[in-house]
Design a protein around this motif. Structure first.
Motif, PDB file in Angstrom:
ATOM      1  N   SER A  31       1.832  -3.528   7.995  1.00  0.00           N
ATOM      2  CA  SER A  31       3.132  -3.094   7.429  1.00  0.00           C
ATOM      3  C   SER A  31       3.245  -2.810   6.197  1.00  0.00           C
ATOM      4  O   SER A  31       4.489  -2.634   5.706  1.00  0.00           O
ATOM      5  CB  SER A  31       4.035  -4.743   7.512  1.00  0.00           C
ATOM      6  OG  SER A  31       3.973  -5.146   8.787  1.00  0.00           O
ATOM      7  N   TYR A  32       2.331  -2.309   5.681  1.00  0.00           N
ATOM      8  CA  TYR A  32       2.477  -1.863   4.245  1.00  0.00           C
ATOM      9  C   TYR A  32       2.214  -0.398   4.391  1.00  0.00           C
ATOM     10  O   TYR A  32       0.995   0.211   5.046  1.00  0.00           O
ATOM     11  CB  TYR A  32       1.320  -2.363   3.378  1.00  0.00           C
ATOM     12  CG  TYR A  32       1.732  -3.811   2.871  1.00  0.00           C
ATOM     13  CD1 TYR A  32       1.587  -4.963   3.557  1.00  0.00           C
ATOM     14  CD2 TYR A  32       2.361  -3.991   1.785  1.00  0.00           C
ATOM     15  CE1 TYR A  32       1.748  -6.224   3.186  1.00  0.00           C
ATOM     16  CE2 TYR A  32       2.664  -5.120   1.325  1.00  0.00           C
ATOM     17  CZ  TYR A  32       2.332  -6.348   2.166  1.00  0.00           C
ATOM     18  OH  TYR A  32       3.075  -7.715   1.667  1.00  0.00           O
ATOM     19  N   HIS A  53       2.562   3.078   7.097  1.00  0.00           N
ATOM     20  CA  HIS A  53       2.404   1.943   7.974  1.00  0.00           C
ATOM     21  C   HIS A  53       2.518   2.481   9.537  1.00  0.00           C
ATOM     22  O   HIS A  53       1.880   2.066  10.530  1.00  0.00           O
ATOM     23  CB  HIS A  53       3.280   0.956   7.725  1.00  0.00           C
ATOM     24  CG  HIS A  53       4.885   1.503   8.098  1.00  0.00           C
ATOM     25  ND1 HIS A  53       5.742   2.137   7.506  1.00  0.00           N
ATOM     26  CD2 HIS A  53       5.515   1.451   9.548  1.00  0.00           C
ATOM     27  CE1 HIS A  53       6.856   2.376   8.054  1.00  0.00           C
ATOM     28  NE2 HIS A  53       6.680   1.891   9.331  1.00  0.00           N
ATOM     29  N   ALA A  97       0.341  -0.673  -2.708  1.00  0.00           N
ATOM     30  CA  ALA A  97       0.768  -0.877  -1.549  1.00  0.00           C
ATOM     31  C   ALA A  97       2.511  -1.028  -1.450  1.00  0.00           C
ATOM     32  O   ALA A  97       3.098  -1.910  -2.483  1.00  0.00           O
ATOM     33  CB  ALA A  97       0.249  -2.418  -0.993  1.00  0.00           C
ATOM     34  N   TRP A  99       5.545  -2.533   0.832  1.00  0.00           N
ATOM     35  CA  TRP A  99       5.927  -3.354   1.798  1.00  0.00           C
ATOM     36  C   TRP A  99       7.092  -2.756   2.627  1.00  0.00           C
ATOM     37  O   TRP A  99       8.107  -2.448   2.081  1.00  0.00           O
ATOM     38  CB  TRP A  99       6.125  -4.859   1.819  1.00  0.00           C
ATOM     39  CG  TRP A  99       6.203  -5.663   2.778  1.00  0.00           C
ATOM     40  CD1 TRP A  99       5.691  -5.534   4.149  1.00  0.00           C
ATOM     41  CD2 TRP A  99       7.103  -7.141   2.785  1.00  0.00           C
ATOM     42  NE1 TRP A  99       5.944  -6.638   4.949  1.00  0.00           N
ATOM     43  CE2 TRP A  99       6.833  -7.437   4.104  1.00  0.00           C
ATOM     44  CE3 TRP A  99       7.817  -7.760   1.904  1.00  0.00           C
ATOM     45  CZ2 TRP A  99       7.506  -8.721   4.517  1.00  0.00           C
ATOM     46  CZ3 TRP A  99       8.558  -8.926   2.336  1.00  0.00           C
ATOM     47  CH2 TRP A  99       8.304  -9.335   3.671  1.00  0.00           C
ATOM     48  N   HIS A 105       6.458  -3.322  -4.099  1.00  0.00           N
ATOM     49  CA  HIS A 105       5.270  -2.548  -4.250  1.00  0.00           C
ATOM     50  C   HIS A 105       4.196  -3.429  -5.111  1.00  0.00           C
ATOM     51  O   HIS A 105       4.704  -4.138  -6.164  1.00  0.00           O
ATOM     52  CB  HIS A 105       5.640  -1.140  -4.623  1.00  0.00           C
ATOM     53  CG  HIS A 105       6.261  -1.287  -5.968  1.00  0.00           C
ATOM     54  ND1 HIS A 105       7.651  -1.040  -6.225  1.00  0.00           N
ATOM     55  CD2 HIS A 105       5.667  -1.031  -7.279  1.00  0.00           C
ATOM     56  CE1 HIS A 105       7.721  -1.040  -7.422  1.00  0.00           C
ATOM     57  NE2 HIS A 105       6.750  -1.033  -8.246  1.00  0.00           N
TER      58      HIS A 105
END
Length: 117
Positions: A31-32, A53, A97, A99, A105
Motif C-alpha cells: 500500500s506504499y 503501489h 515510503a 502510504w 510519508h
C-alpha cells in the motif's frame, strides 16, 4: 510507525555499479509508494526513482537507462540497481515510503554513495 533502513552504499569507481536496498519495518508494504531520493552536499534532495503501489515506475532523466528500481512486497523491500555510475551520482541516497491511505510519508536515514573519477 514505519521505519526504513537503507544499505548498499559505498565507494565505487566511475562506470561501476551498486545495488541499494531499503527494508521496511512494518505496514502493508504493497500500500506504499516507494521512492529513492538523493542529496549531494549543498544541493536539494531530489527524486531518483519511484515505484508506486500500483506498479508505475518513474525515473529522473539523469538516471534513465542506468538505474533500475524494483520492489519485493513479500520482503517489504525496494531496491535501486545503479549502473554506469558517474561522479555526479555521488550523494546520500534516501528511501521514502508514502502510504496510499493518508499520504503519510516516512524517510530512511540514508546511505552514502561515493563515485571516484
Amino acid at each position: 510507525q514505519m521505519q526504513l533502513v537503507e544499505s548498499g552504499g559505498g565507494l565505487v569507481q566511475a562506470g561501476g555499479s551498486l545495488n541499494l536496498s531499503c527494508v521496511a519495518s512494518t505496514g502493508i508494504f504493497r500500500s506504499y509508494t516507494m521512492g529513492w531520493y538523493r542529496q549531494a552536499p549543498g544541493k536539494e534532495r531530489t527524486l531518483v526513482a519511484q515505484f508506486t503501489h500500483d506498479g508505475t515506475v518513474t525515473y529522473a532523466d539523469s538516471v534513465k537507462g542506468r538505474f533500475t528500481i524494483s520492489r519485493d512486497n513479500a520482503k517489504k523491500s525496494v531496491y535501486l540497481q545503479m549502473n554506469i555510475l558517474r561522479p555526479e551520482d555521488a550523494a546520500v541516497y534516501y528511501c521514502k515510503a508514502v502510504w496510499l491511505n493518508t499520504n503519510a510519508h516516512y524517510w530512511g536515514k540514508g546511505t552514502l554513495v561515493t563515485v571516484s573519477s
